[in-house]
Scaffold this motif. Sequence first.
Motif, PDB file in Angstrom:
ATOM      1  N   ALA A 253      -3.575 -12.773  45.416  1.00 58.63           N
ATOM      2  CA  ALA A 253      -3.051 -14.064  44.965  1.00 58.63           C
ATOM      3  C   ALA A 253      -4.152 -15.118  45.002  1.00 58.63           C
ATOM      4  N   PRO A 254      -4.221 -16.015  44.010  1.00 58.24           N
ATOM      5  CA  PRO A 254      -5.174 -17.125  44.062  1.00 58.24           C
ATOM      6  C   PRO A 254      -4.928 -17.994  45.294  1.00 58.24           C
ATOM      7  N   GLN A 255      -5.929 -18.726  45.716  1.00 55.86           N
ATOM      8  CA  GLN A 255      -5.831 -19.513  46.947  1.00 55.86           C
ATOM      9  C   GLN A 255      -4.735 -20.556  46.901  1.00 55.86           C
ATOM     10  N   ASP A 256      -4.380 -21.045  45.718  1.00 51.85           N
ATOM     11  CA  ASP A 256      -3.366 -22.094  45.626  1.00 51.85           C
ATOM     12  C   ASP A 256      -1.940 -21.545  45.559  1.00 51.85           C
ATOM     13  N   THR A 257      -1.779 -20.224  45.701  1.00 48.06           N
ATOM     14  CA  THR A 257      -0.439 -19.627  45.694  1.00 48.06           C
ATOM     15  C   THR A 257       0.258 -19.913  47.012  1.00 48.06           C
ATOM     16  N   THR A 258       1.481 -20.379  46.956  1.00 45.89           N
ATOM     17  CA  THR A 258       2.215 -20.733  48.164  1.00 45.89           C
ATOM     18  C   THR A 258       3.022 -19.547  48.683  1.00 45.89           C
ATOM     19  N   ALA A 259       3.375 -19.620  49.971  1.00 46.51           N
ATOM     20  CA  ALA A 259       4.238 -18.598  50.569  1.00 46.51           C
ATOM     21  C   ALA A 259       5.621 -18.695  49.920  1.00 46.51           C
ATOM     22  N   PRO A 260       6.303 -17.563  49.784  1.00 48.83           N
ATOM     23  CA  PRO A 260       5.953 -16.234  50.275  1.00 48.83           C
ATOM     24  C   PRO A 260       5.174 -15.364  49.293  1.00 48.83           C
ATOM     25  N   LEU A 261       4.977 -15.845  48.046  1.00 54.05           N
ATOM     26  CA  LEU A 261       4.322 -15.009  47.055  1.00 54.05           C
ATOM     27  C   LEU A 261       2.836 -14.811  47.352  1.00 54.05           C
ATOM     28  N   SER A 262       2.269 -15.662  48.181  1.00 53.79           N
ATOM     29  CA  SER A 262       0.858 -15.503  48.550  1.00 53.79           C
ATOM     30  C   SER A 262       0.624 -14.220  49.340  1.00 53.79           C
ATOM     31  N   SER A 263       1.689 -13.631  49.882  1.00 52.09           N
ATOM     32  CA  SER A 263       1.540 -12.402  50.665  1.00 52.09           C
ATOM     33  C   SER A 263       1.550 -11.149  49.803  1.00 52.09           C
ATOM     34  N   VAL A 264       1.781 -11.311  48.502  1.00 50.90           N
ATOM     35  CA  VAL A 264       1.880 -10.167  47.608  1.00 50.90           C
ATOM     36  C   VAL A 264       0.493  -9.754  47.126  1.00 50.90           C
ATOM     37  N   SER A 265       0.231  -8.465  47.072  1.00 55.18           N
ATOM     38  CA  SER A 265      -1.029  -7.971  46.524  1.00 55.18           C
ATOM     39  C   SER A 265      -0.849  -6.552  46.009  1.00 55.18           C
ATOM     40  N   CYS A 266      -1.743  -6.157  45.107  1.00 52.24           N
ATOM     41  CA  CYS A 266      -1.796  -4.784  44.608  1.00 52.24           C
ATOM     42  C   CYS A 266      -3.177  -4.225  44.911  1.00 52.24           C
ATOM     43  N   ALA A 267      -3.234  -2.957  45.220  1.00 48.80           N
ATOM     44  CA  ALA A 267      -4.518  -2.313  45.471  1.00 48.80           C
ATOM     45  C   ALA A 267      -4.550  -0.968  44.758  1.00 48.80           C
ATOM     46  N   VAL A 268      -5.691  -0.661  44.205  1.00 52.23           N
ATOM     47  CA  VAL A 268      -5.909   0.633  43.558  1.00 52.23           C
ATOM     48  C   VAL A 268      -7.095   1.274  44.256  1.00 52.23           C
ATOM     49  N   ARG A 269      -6.911   2.455  44.781  1.00 50.69           N
ATOM     50  CA  ARG A 269      -8.020   3.124  45.461  1.00 50.69           C
ATOM     51  C   ARG A 269      -8.192   4.540  44.928  1.00 50.69           C
ATOM     52  N   THR A 270      -9.432   4.984  44.962  1.00 49.95           N
ATOM     53  CA  THR A 270      -9.770   6.332  44.524  1.00 49.95           C
ATOM     54  C   THR A 270     -10.940   6.818  45.362  1.00 49.95           C
ATOM     55  N   GLY A 271     -11.089   8.131  45.468  1.00 47.10           N
ATOM     56  CA  GLY A 271     -12.155   8.698  46.279  1.00 47.10           C
ATOM     57  C   GLY A 271     -11.801   8.851  47.734  1.00 47.10           C
ATOM     58  N   HIS A 272     -10.582   8.473  48.114  1.00 41.92           N
ATOM     59  CA  HIS A 272     -10.181   8.521  49.523  1.00 41.92           C
ATOM     60  C   HIS A 272      -9.743   9.912  49.959  1.00 41.92           C
ATOM     61  N   SER A 273      -9.512  10.804  49.002  1.00 45.68           N
ATOM     62  CA  SER A 273      -9.060  12.150  49.326  1.00 45.68           C
ATOM     63  C   SER A 273     -10.159  13.163  49.014  1.00 45.68           C
TER      64      SER A 273
END
Length: 320
Positions: A253-273
């Motif tokens: 979330a951008p720095q100006d995003t207010t709670a509670p949506l500021s706690s939302v995020s998505c992550a994509v990872r690869t190479g961990h297995s």
Amino acid sequence: MTRGEDALATAGWYDGRDVRDDALSAVLRTVALVEPVTDGATWALFPAAERALREFHGLHLCPAGPGQDVAATGCVVDPTEARHALRPFTLLGESTGSRLFPFGRTDTDGLLAVDEEGRLFSIDHGGRWQLGDTVREGFATLTEGRAPHRIAARRWAWSAPPTEDGKPLVNAVRTALVAVYVLHHRQVFSARDLRLTVTTLRGIGVEALDRTVPLPGGSLEESAAPLAARMEALIEAEGATMKGAELKVTVRAPQDTTAPLSSVSCAVRTGHSAKAPAMTELSLSAGPGASVSRARAAVQACSEDLARYARHPDHRAADV
């Protein structure tokens, strides 16, 4: 009239009830008898809490039967009964983005509070709960034994198959851009950058790179290849390697995003297995505050969109 409304009437409530003097006297005792916590937080009365206390203060509701989903319980409406819970209710208010004021106690020693939107919450030994979008709805939840909604952090994860070109970083970036679209489309937030993290030893070693890469203007689909190329250049410039490392691309979330949506995020990872180094994992996470009311609905819609994409990754982002 529901059983919950019967319980309210039996407790002495009537339409137009206003015990202003008793309610405000209890508010003064609540505020005066609690010392501020270490960061200076104190109880502060706001209009929704004042209205609710003036209407319901002094009532003692009894269970209206054994309970539909859980055991029914009664409660007493008196803010002094929950005045000592300043710290936990302050933390809860920070996560939801709405201040709370003590409201009473259940017969099972759960502490009650009402927030600025007029919602009724409870904290007990089992966790933190939203009882209703209104105080009366919350009373019905308690006295009729309806299942309350737990306030807790949530995380979803899906596996997305690798792209045909076999380039894990490109696939991670493309998947992250789908998440950017979904979060924007569902009005959670509009991301402005992606964060690239490279961690050796499949994610359990040292952090070799942690950099933010701004999102360019224009089509998200057309941005994938240039963004991946820029990230590859950053990895090379840092002297790091993608071999045997976990690559994670995070949508924050951008720095100006207010709670509670500021706690939302998505992550994509690869190479961990080690068994499937080209496997891509897409995850969505949200803090406790995003598990109630409007934020909950928006985050749930995002999870459904991302699940559809994970099942059919060849779809365009706009088709999710």
